[in-house]
Design a protein around this motif. Structure first.
Motif, PDB file in Angstrom:
ATOM      1  N   ALA A  98       0.764  -1.075  -0.132  1.00 32.67           N
ATOM      2  CA  ALA A  98      -0.055  -0.088   0.027  1.00 32.67           C
ATOM      3  C   ALA A  98       0.834   1.277  -0.078  1.00 32.67           C
ATOM      4  CB  ALA A  98      -0.946  -0.160   1.377  1.00 32.67           C
ATOM      5  N   GLY A  99       1.885   1.212   0.669  1.00 32.35           N
ATOM      6  CA  GLY A  99       2.872   2.400   0.864  1.00 32.35           C
ATOM      7  C   GLY A  99       3.780   2.285  -0.227  1.00 32.35           C
ATOM      8  N   GLY A 100       4.010   1.587  -1.447  1.00 37.26           N
ATOM      9  CA  GLY A 100       4.754   1.453  -2.655  1.00 37.26           C
ATOM     10  C   GLY A 100       6.229   1.033  -2.242  1.00 37.26           C
ATOM     11  N   ALA A 101       6.347   0.322  -1.146  1.00 35.72           N
ATOM     12  CA  ALA A 101       7.700  -0.109  -0.737  1.00 35.72           C
ATOM     13  C   ALA A 101       8.050  -1.508  -0.483  1.00 35.72           C
ATOM     14  CB  ALA A 101       7.943   0.738   0.623  1.00 35.72           C
ATOM     15  N   ALA A 102       7.372  -2.377  -1.063  1.00 32.18           N
ATOM     16  CA  ALA A 102       7.477  -3.887  -0.865  1.00 32.18           C
ATOM     17  C   ALA A 102       9.057  -4.105  -1.762  1.00 32.18           C
ATOM     18  CB  ALA A 102       6.216  -4.676  -1.720  1.00 32.18           C
ATOM     19  N   ALA A 103       9.160  -5.408  -1.254  1.00 32.56           N
ATOM     20  CA  ALA A 103      10.420  -6.012  -1.499  1.00 32.56           C
ATOM     21  C   ALA A 103      10.284  -6.183  -3.231  1.00 32.56           C
ATOM     22  CB  ALA A 103      10.808  -7.145  -0.903  1.00 32.56           C
ATOM     23  N   ASP A 104      11.401  -6.409  -3.641  1.00 28.72           N
ATOM     24  CA  ASP A 104      11.468  -6.750  -5.422  1.00 28.72           C
ATOM     25  C   ASP A 104      10.845  -8.131  -5.442  1.00 28.72           C
ATOM     26  OD1 ASP A 104      13.516  -4.475  -6.557  1.00 28.72           O
ATOM     27  OD2 ASP A 104      14.623  -5.476  -4.708  1.00 28.72           O
ATOM     28  N   THR A 105      11.300  -9.276  -4.854  1.00 25.36           N
ATOM     29  CA  THR A 105      10.691 -10.616  -4.817  1.00 25.36           C
ATOM     30  C   THR A 105       9.962 -11.030  -3.596  1.00 25.36           C
ATOM     31  OG1 THR A 105      12.436 -11.133  -6.136  1.00 25.36           O
ATOM     32  CG2 THR A 105      11.232 -12.992  -5.260  1.00 25.36           C
ATOM     33  N   ILE A 106       8.765 -11.604  -3.713  1.00 20.97           N
ATOM     34  CA  ILE A 106       7.777 -11.498  -2.882  1.00 20.97           C
ATOM     35  C   ILE A 106       6.946 -12.868  -2.561  1.00 20.97           C
ATOM     36  CG2 ILE A 106       5.645 -10.672  -1.657  1.00 20.97           C
ATOM     37  CD1 ILE A 106       5.865  -8.310  -3.225  1.00 20.97           C
ATOM     38  N   ALA A 107       7.332 -13.594  -1.383  1.00 22.56           N
ATOM     39  CA  ALA A 107       6.843 -14.927  -1.152  1.00 22.56           C
ATOM     40  C   ALA A 107       5.267 -14.597  -0.786  1.00 22.56           C
ATOM     41  CB  ALA A 107       7.447 -15.617  -0.043  1.00 22.56           C
ATOM     42  N   LEU A 108       4.369 -15.383  -1.370  1.00 28.57           N
ATOM     43  CA  LEU A 108       3.056 -15.265  -1.119  1.00 28.57           C
ATOM     44  C   LEU A 108       2.368 -16.368  -0.734  1.00 28.57           C
ATOM     45  CD1 LEU A 108       2.623 -13.514  -4.767  1.00 28.57           C
ATOM     46  CD2 LEU A 108       1.998 -12.292  -2.444  1.00 28.57           C
ATOM     47  N   PHE A 109       1.291 -16.134   0.281  1.00 29.12           N
ATOM     48  CA  PHE A 109       0.259 -17.304   0.480  1.00 29.12           C
ATOM     49  C   PHE A 109      -0.545 -17.388  -0.836  1.00 29.12           C
ATOM     50  CE2 PHE A 109       1.005 -15.617   5.121  1.00 29.12           C
ATOM     51  CZ  PHE A 109       1.771 -16.930   5.444  1.00 29.12           C
ATOM     52  N   GLN A 110      -1.212 -18.670  -0.932  1.00 30.06           N
ATOM     53  CA  GLN A 110      -1.785 -18.766  -2.023  1.00 30.06           C
ATOM     54  C   GLN A 110      -3.027 -18.155  -2.253  1.00 30.06           C
ATOM     55  OE1 GLN A 110      -3.207 -22.863  -2.543  1.00 30.06           O
ATOM     56  NE2 GLN A 110      -4.403 -22.731  -0.800  1.00 30.06           N
ATOM     57  N   ASN A 111      -3.719 -17.796  -1.271  1.00 28.99           N
ATOM     58  CA  ASN A 111      -4.844 -16.897  -1.089  1.00 28.99           C
ATOM     59  C   ASN A 111      -5.073 -15.698  -1.327  1.00 28.99           C
ATOM     60  OD1 ASN A 111      -4.225 -16.880   1.685  1.00 28.99           O
ATOM     61  ND2 ASN A 111      -5.873 -15.704   2.121  1.00 28.99           N
ATOM     62  N   ILE A 112      -3.650 -15.116  -1.549  1.00 27.81           N
ATOM     63  CA  ILE A 112      -3.492 -13.580  -1.673  1.00 27.81           C
ATOM     64  C   ILE A 112      -2.910 -13.234  -3.035  1.00 27.81           C
ATOM     65  CG2 ILE A 112      -3.351 -12.898   0.836  1.00 27.81           C
ATOM     66  CD1 ILE A 112      -0.383 -12.629   0.499  1.00 27.81           C
ATOM     67  N   VAL A 113      -2.570 -14.352  -3.717  1.00 32.96           N
ATOM     68  CA  VAL A 113      -1.898 -14.077  -5.119  1.00 32.96           C
ATOM     69  C   VAL A 113      -2.807 -13.293  -6.173  1.00 32.96           C
ATOM     70  CG1 VAL A 113      -1.341 -15.274  -7.171  1.00 32.96           C
ATOM     71  CG2 VAL A 113      -0.485 -16.335  -4.862  1.00 32.96           C
ATOM     72  N   ALA A 114      -4.199 -13.952  -5.945  1.00 31.14           N
ATOM     73  CA  ALA A 114      -4.892 -13.247  -7.004  1.00 31.14           C
ATOM     74  C   ALA A 114      -5.502 -11.700  -6.760  1.00 31.14           C
ATOM     75  CB  ALA A 114      -6.468 -14.085  -7.228  1.00 31.14           C
ATOM     76  N   GLN A 115      -5.724 -11.617  -5.280  1.00 26.81           N
ATOM     77  CA  GLN A 115      -5.869 -10.297  -4.774  1.00 26.81           C
ATOM     78  C   GLN A 115      -5.082  -9.054  -5.222  1.00 26.81           C
ATOM     79  OE1 GLN A 115      -6.656 -12.982  -3.315  1.00 26.81           O
ATOM     80  NE2 GLN A 115      -8.692 -13.001  -2.096  1.00 26.81           N
ATOM     81  N   TYR A 116      -3.550  -9.519  -5.135  1.00 25.46           N
ATOM     82  CA  TYR A 116      -2.745  -8.658  -5.556  1.00 25.46           C
ATOM     83  C   TYR A 116      -2.388  -8.489  -6.985  1.00 25.46           C
ATOM     84  CZ  TYR A 116      -1.025  -8.151  -0.593  1.00 25.46           C
ATOM     85  OH  TYR A 116      -1.073  -7.856   0.644  1.00 25.46           O
ATOM     86  N   ALA A 117      -2.754  -9.626  -7.678  1.00 20.50           N
ATOM     87  CA  ALA A 117      -2.780  -9.674  -8.983  1.00 20.50           C
ATOM     88  C   ALA A 117      -3.387  -8.666  -9.880  1.00 20.50           C
ATOM     89  CB  ALA A 117      -2.848 -10.901  -9.653  1.00 20.50           C
ATOM     90  N   VAL A 118      -4.862  -8.888  -9.301  1.00 14.15           N
ATOM     91  CA  VAL A 118      -6.024  -7.911  -9.940  1.00 14.15           C
ATOM     92  C   VAL A 118      -5.791  -6.405  -9.504  1.00 14.15           C
ATOM     93  CG1 VAL A 118      -7.641  -9.855  -9.986  1.00 14.15           C
ATOM     94  CG2 VAL A 118      -7.616  -8.357  -7.936  1.00 14.15           C
ATOM     95  N   LYS A 119      -5.056  -6.133  -8.529  1.00 15.74           N
ATOM     96  CA  LYS A 119      -4.681  -4.703  -8.015  1.00 15.74           C
ATOM     97  C   LYS A 119      -3.624  -4.125  -8.614  1.00 15.74           C
ATOM     98  CE  LYS A 119      -7.637  -4.745  -3.685  1.00 15.74           C
ATOM     99  NZ  LYS A 119      -8.220  -3.563  -4.251  1.00 15.74           N
TER     100      LYS A 119
END
Length: 441
Positions: A98-119
């Motif tokens: 949300a703050g535009g400061a995430a890491a370059d490469t991100i490990a993801l739980f499977q249920n949040i992949v789509a939510q972040y992808a569509v945003k």
């Protein structure tokens, strides 16, 4: 995928991890990247300082840092790791994105992949294939669900397949054997009752799995359905009732424990399970946790499938244990993708990680690695499911629609009220169907 603090997270370890609070933050803040973002594609610059965020244990941290050292020797530069425990990770990730400061490469739980992808928070990976990112040795059925709205949003860090872990030693002691892969529901019910009888009533024949949403997903797929369809519940009232009736009958005969005991032992880590507590011979779960369970008991554990009508109706599938994506606003997207490629495909990296994230997704590497005995059991099980029982699954977007976390919570609560006699099966099913429909509007 390590033990967590609550019954909900333990039983649904792979499905939701600790992502619910992170999703709440995501919903409140939004996370669509604003401003200029690098165009996808291009070649890695090399000798770059990268950051990766991940979740897990100290052992995972040590292994990832070994992999980063290998990467730095080949590519130059460095990789900084930000690793948190499961329950803190999703909240922190949502805040960073949300703050535009995430890491370059991100490990993801499977249920949040789509939510972040569509945003648009994850960089589409397709533009980097095959020059930077090689997916030729990854299992097509495993990676397929990471394609969201036609774009490859994430890739698996490890493969997994739902199943049942058994206490082989305890069964040997009463002249019983672990059910064979592909055993039917009738076989399982007879088995559970036989265990109870042959143990002289001192041992339940099975845990009560009625509150396990992952197991229920396999069950409904055996009936030719999916949990969700077009963002709505994809199962009927009859499907839910049939599931709860199986476990109610096992409780009635004494093959499964009474509801109060199931609720009592459902909180805490793996140490509170009836399997580790020597009260029941099994645990329905994604078996990438086999090593964690084996460390808690001196008896020999084994893995087999869930009961099924037939191999053609197994309901089983391959499911990535963990996912990895690239932040859409990374200043070094090609290098971040290159790091993903290294983690997935480099032989030396694979030998360091082994089964840390699940079965290595690169099938060639999976065969070449030497595993310890427990990890070998897990790897062999995933390979068996892939070969004999696995059927395609929907995308992560279809499998985890908005409201699905609340549906799962309601399912667990419903199972407990039924098991403890606070609600009839019929009333519980009606309540669940009504609440689930409300969450999925």
């Amino acid at each position: 995928m390590h033990n967590t603090d609550t019954a909900l997270s333990r039983r649904s370890l792979l499905r939701y991890g600790a992502a619910a609070t992170g999703l709440a933050a995501l919903a409140l803040t939004g996370c669509s990247p604003s401003g200029d973002t690098p165009k996808p594609g291009g070649a890695p610059a090399g000798n770059t300082a990268l950051r990766m965020s991940a979740y897990g244990s100290t052992a995972r941290q040590q292994k990832l840092r070994q992999v980063y050292d290998l990467y730095a020797k080949k590519r130059g530069g460095s990789v900084e790791l930000a690793l948190l425990a499961n329950d803190a990770y999703s909240q922190k990730l949502a805040t960073e994105i949300a703050g535009g400061a995430a890491a370059d490469t991100i490990a993801l739980f499977q249920n949040i992949v789509a939510q972040y992808a569509v945003k648009n928070a994850l960089a589409p990976l397709d533009a980097y294939i095959p020059k930077v990112l090689d997916i030729s040795q990854l299992d097509p059925s495993s990676i397929a669900s990471g394609v969201i709205n036609g774009k490859r949003a994430a890739l698996p860090l490890g493969d997994n397949a739902y199943g049942t872990i058994y206490d082989k030693s305890a069964l040997d002691a009463i002249g019983m054997s672990v059910p064979k892969p592909g055993h039917t529901w009738d076989d399982f019910i007879a088995f559970a009752n036989d265990v109870r009888k042959k143990s002289g009533g001192s041992y339940y024949g099975t845990m009560d799995d009625s509150g396990d949403f992952n197991g229920f997903e396999v069950f409904v797929r055996q009936r030719g359905k999916e949990l969700y369809k077009d963002g709505k519940l994809g199962v009927s009232r009859d499907d839910v009732q049939a599931w709860f009736e199986i476990w109610a009958e096992l409780r009635k005969t004494g093959a499964a424990p009474p509801g109060d005991l199931t609720v009592q032992t459902s909180t805490g880590g793996f140490g509170t399970t009836l399997l580790v507590g020597k009260k029941a011979p099994n645990l329905f779960i994604y078996p990438n946790v086999l090593g964690a369970l084996q460390a808690l008991t001196k008896t020999e554990l084994a893995v087999t499938t869930m009961p099924m009508p037939s191999a053609a109706q197994s309901g089983h599938f391959l499911r990535a244990s963990n996912w990895v994506g690239v932040y859409a606003r990374s200043e070094h997207p090609a290098d971040a993708v290159d790091l993903v490629n290294f983690i997935l495909n480099d032989e030396a990296a694979g030998k360091v990680l082994q089964a840390e994230f699940g079965a290595p997704p690169n099938l060639q590497l999976r065969k070449s690695i030497t595993y310890n005995k427990v990890d070998r059991l897990f790897i062999d099980y995933v390979d068996l499911v892939a070969k004999e029982f696995a059927h395609p699954v929907p995308s992560l977007a279809d499998e985890f629609p908005s409201g699905s976390a609340q549906v799962m919570t309601t399912f667990v609560t419903t199972s407990q009220t039924i098991a403890t006699g606070k609600q009839t099966i019929s009333a519980g099913v009606d309540s669940f169907m009504s609440q689930a429909a409300g969450f999925l509007t």
